[in-house]
Design a protein around this motif. Sequence first.
Motif, PDB file in Angstrom:
ATOM      1  N   PHE A 261       0.812  -1.366  -0.062  1.00  0.00           N
ATOM      2  CA  PHE A 261      -0.046   0.007  -0.023  1.00  0.00           C
ATOM      3  C   PHE A 261       0.939   1.293  -0.155  1.00  0.00           C
ATOM      4  O   PHE A 261       0.782   2.204  -0.738  1.00  0.00           O
ATOM      5  N   ALA A 262       1.692   1.360   0.909  1.00  0.00           N
ATOM      6  CA  ALA A 262       2.732   2.441   1.062  1.00  0.00           C
ATOM      7  C   ALA A 262       3.367   2.670  -0.171  1.00  0.00           C
ATOM      8  O   ALA A 262       3.609   3.838  -0.799  1.00  0.00           O
ATOM      9  N   ALA A 263       4.175   1.545  -0.745  1.00  0.00           N
ATOM     10  CA  ALA A 263       5.104   1.781  -1.881  1.00  0.00           C
ATOM     11  C   ALA A 263       4.240   2.105  -3.166  1.00  0.00           C
ATOM     12  O   ALA A 263       4.605   3.017  -3.992  1.00  0.00           O
ATOM     13  N   GLY A 264       3.182   1.783  -3.151  1.00  0.00           N
ATOM     14  CA  GLY A 264       1.923   2.016  -4.334  1.00  0.00           C
ATOM     15  C   GLY A 264       1.826   3.531  -4.335  1.00  0.00           C
ATOM     16  O   GLY A 264       1.775   4.279  -5.284  1.00  0.00           O
ATOM     17  N   LEU A 265       1.499   4.072  -3.029  1.00  0.00           N
ATOM     18  CA  LEU A 265       1.325   5.728  -3.099  1.00  0.00           C
ATOM     19  C   LEU A 265       2.586   6.255  -3.524  1.00  0.00           C
ATOM     20  O   LEU A 265       2.463   7.459  -4.119  1.00  0.00           O
ATOM     21  N   PHE A 266       3.677   5.949  -2.811  1.00  0.00           N
ATOM     22  CA  PHE A 266       4.972   6.829  -3.016  1.00  0.00           C
ATOM     23  C   PHE A 266       5.175   6.558  -4.726  1.00  0.00           C
ATOM     24  O   PHE A 266       5.671   7.593  -5.346  1.00  0.00           O
ATOM     25  N   ARG A 267       4.883   5.349  -5.138  1.00  0.00           N
ATOM     26  CA  ARG A 267       5.307   5.234  -6.766  1.00  0.00           C
ATOM     27  C   ARG A 267       4.549   6.173  -7.347  1.00  0.00           C
ATOM     28  O   ARG A 267       4.924   6.716  -8.299  1.00  0.00           O
ATOM     29  N   ARG A 268       3.084   6.379  -7.242  1.00  0.00           N
ATOM     30  CA  ARG A 268       2.143   7.309  -7.857  1.00  0.00           C
ATOM     31  C   ARG A 268       2.782   8.662  -7.785  1.00  0.00           C
ATOM     32  O   ARG A 268       2.836   9.399  -8.642  1.00  0.00           O
TER      33      ARG A 268
END
Length: 290
Positions: A261-268
């Motif tokens: 979840f966290a990596a997905g937000l930072f990737r966006r």
Amino acid sequence: MSEVTIIGLGEMGSALAGAMVRAGRDVTVWNRTGAKAEGLVQDGARLAASVAAAVGASPVIVICVSDYAATRRVLEGSQVVAALAGRTVVQLSTGTPQEARDTEAWIRGQGADYVDGAILAWPSQIGGAATTILASGDEAVFRRHEALLTTLAGNFTYLGAPVGLAAALFSAVLSYLAGRWIGICHGALICEAEGISVASFGGMLGDLSGILGEDARNMGRIIETGRYGNPESTLKTAGEDIGRLVQQAGEAGINAELPRFAAGLFRRAIDAGHGAEEHAALIKVLRSAA
Ligand code: NAP
């Protein structure tokens, strides 16, 4: 008449009533399940026979039940409503800013005054000099009862007249805690997988609390001023480090929900072109609809 009535004697309400009794206040209590009042009555509280009697017993009614819907159910009987006129209701159940506004309007409609509060403490901390409870609503009403209310928390902080302020700030703090609690649990999984004492991990976070607090102050300043440039550490660096948590979870065979979840937000945020900014720039992704 007693000085104060406490309605709701769950974990928190019992702590509130206990602090009042210990401070030598004249206290009336009421709870749906009457047996929970036994210890308080032995310590000197008076048990009201009904909600209407409880409301009629004191000029100040502190209510701490599960939520605002329960508050409404407790207070909306016709005899209770009749007893409310001229009283001050202090709401210490947890709710949303809109619920605070609706409740203030309803309580005022019954001819009573209203203070909305939010408790930033555990029950065992109630009555402490450093304990914080937030308050909002009519200032004159709050000041009239401030001395009584500080019996519950030495740091009973008045935020302002808009009655939703206390619930709003409480919600913001709870949002922080939600991320932090999940983060600590995931960190504990990592420790367990590597044979590290989880208690020492918790202790280390405690030792770092000053630095972690400074990060919170810094992020607040940056987001409010919109100055995301010249970061000490970029969002890209943080995002790539967090991405490695997904890799680590796979290697250790542990749950990867939080890292994904966290990596997905930072990737966006990186893909949207914010990689060279402060990590607080993550809010730019959150501001847009998911
Ligand atoms: P709790 O132990 O579950 O107690 C809930 C209380 O609400 C009990 O007195 C219960 O009565 C009463 N209640 C619920 N529905 C009711 C209804 N329909 N009619 C009448 N009474 C009703 O919860 P708590 O920990 O005391 O929490 C109370 C409030 O404090 C919550 O809004 C919570 O968010 C807030 N708070 C708690 C903490 C904490 O650490 N505990 C911290 C900050 C804020 P019965 O005893 O009859 O069931």
